[in-house]
Design a protein around this motif. Structure first.
Motif, PDB file in Angstrom:
ATOM      1  N   VAL A  67      12.625   0.971  -5.016  1.00 46.33           N
ATOM      2  CA  VAL A  67      11.996   2.301  -5.001  1.00 46.33           C
ATOM      3  C   VAL A  67      10.813   2.254  -5.961  1.00 46.33           C
ATOM      4  O   VAL A  67      10.963   1.840  -7.117  1.00 46.33           O
ATOM      5  CB  VAL A  67      12.982   3.400  -5.460  1.00 46.33           C
ATOM      6  CG1 VAL A  67      12.250   4.736  -5.635  1.00 46.33           C
ATOM      7  CG2 VAL A  67      14.116   3.550  -4.459  1.00 46.33           C
ATOM      8  N   THR A  68       9.642   2.647  -5.472  1.00 45.06           N
ATOM      9  CA  THR A  68       8.462   2.622  -6.339  1.00 45.06           C
ATOM     10  C   THR A  68       7.528   3.795  -6.026  1.00 45.06           C
ATOM     11  O   THR A  68       7.659   4.443  -4.975  1.00 45.06           O
ATOM     12  CB  THR A  68       7.722   1.257  -6.297  1.00 45.06           C
ATOM     13  OG1 THR A  68       6.326   1.465  -6.359  1.00 45.06           O
ATOM     14  CG2 THR A  68       8.044   0.451  -5.074  1.00 45.06           C
ATOM     15  N   TYR A  69       6.607   4.050  -6.941  1.00 44.17           N
ATOM     16  CA  TYR A  69       5.654   5.144  -6.789  1.00 44.17           C
ATOM     17  C   TYR A  69       4.228   4.594  -6.691  1.00 44.17           C
ATOM     18  O   TYR A  69       3.275   5.340  -6.808  1.00 44.17           O
ATOM     19  CB  TYR A  69       5.788   6.119  -7.979  1.00 44.17           C
ATOM     20  CG  TYR A  69       7.183   6.700  -8.040  1.00 44.17           C
ATOM     21  CD1 TYR A  69       7.483   7.881  -7.390  1.00 44.17           C
ATOM     22  CD2 TYR A  69       8.208   6.003  -8.675  1.00 44.17           C
ATOM     23  CE1 TYR A  69       8.773   8.374  -7.386  1.00 44.17           C
ATOM     24  CE2 TYR A  69       9.503   6.489  -8.679  1.00 44.17           C
ATOM     25  CZ  TYR A  69       9.781   7.676  -8.032  1.00 44.17           C
ATOM     26  OH  TYR A  69      11.065   8.153  -8.016  1.00 44.17           O
ATOM     27  N   CYS A  70       4.114   3.267  -6.501  1.00 48.46           N
ATOM     28  CA  CYS A  70       2.778   2.672  -6.533  1.00 48.46           C
ATOM     29  C   CYS A  70       2.717   1.426  -5.658  1.00 48.46           C
ATOM     30  O   CYS A  70       3.167   0.351  -6.062  1.00 48.46           O
ATOM     31  CB  CYS A  70       2.415   2.328  -7.970  1.00 48.46           C
ATOM     32  SG  CYS A  70       0.820   1.526  -8.123  1.00 48.46           S
ATOM     33  N   ALA A  71       2.129   1.581  -4.474  1.00 49.44           N
ATOM     34  CA  ALA A  71       2.027   0.439  -3.560  1.00 49.44           C
ATOM     35  C   ALA A  71       1.089  -0.629  -4.116  1.00 49.44           C
ATOM     36  O   ALA A  71       1.352  -1.827  -3.972  1.00 49.44           O
ATOM     37  CB  ALA A  71       1.529   0.918  -2.199  1.00 49.44           C
ATOM     38  N   THR A  72       0.008  -0.197  -4.739  1.00 47.73           N
ATOM     39  CA  THR A  72      -0.943  -1.194  -5.264  1.00 47.73           C
ATOM     40  C   THR A  72      -0.302  -2.046  -6.346  1.00 47.73           C
ATOM     41  O   THR A  72      -0.605  -3.228  -6.478  1.00 47.73           O
ATOM     42  CB  THR A  72      -2.178  -0.502  -5.891  1.00 47.73           C
ATOM     43  OG1 THR A  72      -2.288   0.800  -5.375  1.00 47.73           O
ATOM     44  CG2 THR A  72      -3.425  -1.277  -5.649  1.00 47.73           C
TER      45      THR A  72
ATOM     46  N   ASN B 165       7.074  -8.990   4.828  1.00 50.93           N
ATOM     47  CA  ASN B 165       7.587  -9.054   6.217  1.00 50.93           C
ATOM     48  C   ASN B 165       8.875  -8.259   6.408  1.00 50.93           C
ATOM     49  O   ASN B 165       9.724  -8.644   7.215  1.00 50.93           O
ATOM     50  CB  ASN B 165       7.785 -10.508   6.656  1.00 50.93           C
ATOM     51  CG  ASN B 165       6.473 -11.254   6.625  1.00 50.93           C
ATOM     52  OD1 ASN B 165       5.459 -10.740   7.100  1.00 50.93           O
ATOM     53  ND2 ASN B 165       6.467 -12.427   6.021  1.00 50.93           N
ATOM     54  N   GLN B 166       9.013  -7.200   5.638  1.00 53.22           N
ATOM     55  CA  GLN B 166      10.193  -6.341   5.752  1.00 53.22           C
ATOM     56  C   GLN B 166       9.755  -4.942   6.204  1.00 53.22           C
ATOM     57  O   GLN B 166       8.617  -4.542   5.954  1.00 53.22           O
ATOM     58  CB  GLN B 166      10.875  -6.202   4.372  1.00 53.22           C
ATOM     59  CG  GLN B 166      11.376  -7.491   3.773  1.00 53.22           C
ATOM     60  CD  GLN B 166      12.538  -8.062   4.556  1.00 53.22           C
ATOM     61  OE1 GLN B 166      13.360  -7.320   5.088  1.00 53.22           O
ATOM     62  NE2 GLN B 166      12.592  -9.376   4.672  1.00 53.22           N
ATOM     63  N   PRO B 167      10.656  -4.200   6.827  1.00 51.81           N
ATOM     64  CA  PRO B 167      10.320  -2.799   7.110  1.00 51.81           C
ATOM     65  C   PRO B 167      10.236  -2.003   5.803  1.00 51.81           C
ATOM     66  O   PRO B 167      11.092  -2.181   4.922  1.00 51.81           O
ATOM     67  CB  PRO B 167      11.494  -2.306   7.973  1.00 51.81           C
ATOM     68  CG  PRO B 167      12.529  -3.355   7.944  1.00 51.81           C
ATOM     69  CD  PRO B 167      11.983  -4.591   7.311  1.00 51.81           C
ATOM     70  N   LEU B 168       9.194  -1.183   5.677  1.00 54.01           N
ATOM     71  CA  LEU B 168       8.994  -0.406   4.447  1.00 54.01           C
ATOM     72  C   LEU B 168       8.864   1.076   4.803  1.00 54.01           C
ATOM     73  O   LEU B 168       8.457   1.415   5.917  1.00 54.01           O
ATOM     74  CB  LEU B 168       7.724  -0.882   3.727  1.00 54.01           C
ATOM     75  CG  LEU B 168       7.680  -2.376   3.362  1.00 54.01           C
ATOM     76  CD1 LEU B 168       6.310  -2.746   2.798  1.00 54.01           C
ATOM     77  CD2 LEU B 168       8.786  -2.725   2.370  1.00 54.01           C
ATOM     78  N   VAL B 169       9.191   1.918   3.840  1.00 53.18           N
ATOM     79  CA  VAL B 169       9.107   3.363   4.045  1.00 53.18           C
ATOM     80  C   VAL B 169       8.133   3.955   3.030  1.00 53.18           C
ATOM     81  O   VAL B 169       8.163   3.588   1.853  1.00 53.18           O
ATOM     82  CB  VAL B 169      10.510   4.000   3.864  1.00 53.18           C
ATOM     83  CG1 VAL B 169      10.412   5.479   3.496  1.00 53.18           C
ATOM     84  CG2 VAL B 169      11.340   3.836   5.131  1.00 53.18           C
ATOM     85  N   VAL B 170       7.260   4.842   3.512  1.00 48.65           N
ATOM     86  CA  VAL B 170       6.445   5.664   2.612  1.00 48.65           C
ATOM     87  C   VAL B 170       6.873   7.109   2.846  1.00 48.65           C
ATOM     88  O   VAL B 170       7.016   7.526   4.003  1.00 48.65           O
ATOM     89  CB  VAL B 170       4.938   5.496   2.903  1.00 48.65           C
ATOM     90  CG1 VAL B 170       4.111   6.479   2.077  1.00 48.65           C
ATOM     91  CG2 VAL B 170       4.486   4.068   2.629  1.00 48.65           C
TER      92      VAL B 170
ATOM     93  N   LEU C 276       0.177  -0.965   2.526  1.00 47.73           N
ATOM     94  CA  LEU C 276       1.418  -1.724   2.750  1.00 47.73           C
ATOM     95  C   LEU C 276       1.445  -2.450   4.098  1.00 47.73           C
ATOM     96  O   LEU C 276       2.274  -3.341   4.291  1.00 47.73           O
ATOM     97  CB  LEU C 276       2.625  -0.784   2.637  1.00 47.73           C
ATOM     98  CG  LEU C 276       2.908  -0.304   1.213  1.00 47.73           C
ATOM     99  CD1 LEU C 276       3.953   0.799   1.219  1.00 47.73           C
ATOM    100  CD2 LEU C 276       3.365  -1.467   0.330  1.00 47.73           C
ATOM    101  N   THR C 277       0.545  -2.098   5.009  1.00 51.00           N
ATOM    102  CA  THR C 277       0.517  -2.813   6.297  1.00 51.00           C
ATOM    103  C   THR C 277       0.172  -4.289   6.073  1.00 51.00           C
ATOM    104  O   THR C 277       0.444  -5.121   6.919  1.00 51.00           O
ATOM    105  CB  THR C 277      -0.505  -2.198   7.269  1.00 51.00           C
ATOM    106  OG1 THR C 277      -1.796  -2.208   6.643  1.00 51.00           O
ATOM    107  CG2 THR C 277      -0.130  -0.789   7.661  1.00 51.00           C
TER     108      THR C 277
END
Ligand code: NAP
Length: 309
Positions: free
Chosen positions: A128-133, A143-148, A162-163
């Motif tokens: 769980v994070t608050y910062c994709a960068t 190469n995993q499914p991710l949720v925003v 994240l793409t």
């Protein structure tokens, strides 16, 4: 005794630092726990005037700090623990040390809002994070499914970023229309790797027992249907809360904690000024924060000039 202390080194604080430094006031600028502010966690900033190719958020803030220091600003890594604004000069406690100042510019910015789930807290930094960068490139997300989660510009930006890493990016939003600006919304909706999940809220993040993220539990707010979505990471981008707890009961603020200035950047305490996201619930842009920082610096300079007449 300081003439000007600035709390915060985001766009507002550092612009106030450039202006007060150029006015020969040698401001003391306190970073707080996030030097450079939220912009350092973003990727390319495309809407700061003067950068037609865009500019990296971290680089923009580093350059602003260098500009302020060039004119005599003193940037200090430090956290303000308490303030006494009952009489001027004001007293701040900074990492246990007292600092006295004739004027104060509050540019303490805002922090990421949390969903408020117990599992969110338990799995922070474990998927769980608050910062994709900051975290998107970590091996656990590759190469995993991710949720925003979210529907604003931050969520759009995180999803697009994240793409590069995820196999698919689910964008979970509580309504069926994005709040993000048109250009960002169009990019998101056109991206083949981004799958919007409309009218849905995250009710739980799994799996606390395994100490890592394996899925989110979601509820469709229109049908109440519950489902699970397998994923390796949850990137939460549901807005911000102003960093103003320190001033509660002393500086006037609205019910959400945003500081409400009296006139221009002046607060209800003469000699205390405010700028940037901690007092802006409407625009919250890098360039508006910078403009507010400039205004606060000019107001502080005039206040000092009047005191010394
Ligand atoms: P925001 O615009 O306030 O959007 C927050 C999003 O989170 C909204 O879509 C909101 O849903 C949703 N939300 C809020 N609380 C929630 C909850 N408890 N559960 C689920 N969803 C929740 O915040 P932001 O995206 O961080 O943007 C902040 C400001 O920075 C904006 O002014 C934005 O334009 C700016 N910004 C600009 C850029 C850019 O220009 N590239 C990039 C980042 C940020 P609703 O829509 O239903 O309210």
């Amino acid at each position: 005794m300081e003439k000007v202390v600035i709390i915060g080194t985001g766009c507002a604080g550092l612009t106030a630092a450039v202006y007060t430094a150029r006015a020969n006031l040698a401001p003391l600028v306190l970073t707080g726990i996030m030097p450079g502010g939220l912009l350092t966690t973003t990727s390319i900033v495309e809407n700061f005037p003067g950068f037609p190719e865009g500019v990296d958020g971290y680089e923009l803030m580093t350059r602003m700090q260098a500009q302020a220091e060039k004119f005599g600003a003193r940037v200090k890594y430090g956290t303000v623990e308490s303030v006494d604004l009952s009489k001027a000069p004001f007293t701040l406690s900074v990492d246990g040390e007292p600092v006295h100042t004739q004027t104060l510019i509050i540019a303490s910015g805002a922090s990421h809002r949390h969903l408020g789930l117990e599992s969110e807290d338990k799995l922070e930094k474990k998927g769980v994070t608050y910062c994709a960068t900051c975290d998107g490139a970590l091996p656990l997300f590759r190469n995993q499914p991710l949720v925003v989660v979210g529907g604003g510009d931050s969520a759009a930006e995180e999803a697009l970023y994240l793409t590069r890493f995820g196999s698919v990016v689910y964008l979970i939003h509580r309504r069926d229309q994005l709040r993000a600006s048109k250009i960002m919304a169009e990019r998101v909706l056109a991206h083949p790797k981004i799958k919007p999940v409309w009218d849905s809220v995250v009710t739980d993040i799994l799996d606390v027992n395994q100490d890592k993220v394996t899925a989110v539990r979601i509820r469709n707010v229109k049908t109440n249907a519950e489902s699970e979505l397998a994923c390796a990471g949850v990137f939460i981008a549901v807005g911000h809360v102003p960093n103003t707890q320190l001033f509660k009961g002393v500086i006037d603020m609205d019910d959400a904690g945003y500081i409400v200035p009296k006139r221009g950047s002046e607060t209800n305490v003469p000699g205390v000024f405010v700028a940037g996201d901690c007092s802006d619930r409407v625009y919250r842009q890098a360039v508006t924060a910078a403009g507010m920082g400039c205004a606060a610096a000019i107001d502080a300079e005039r206040h000092l000039a009047a005191l010394n007449q």
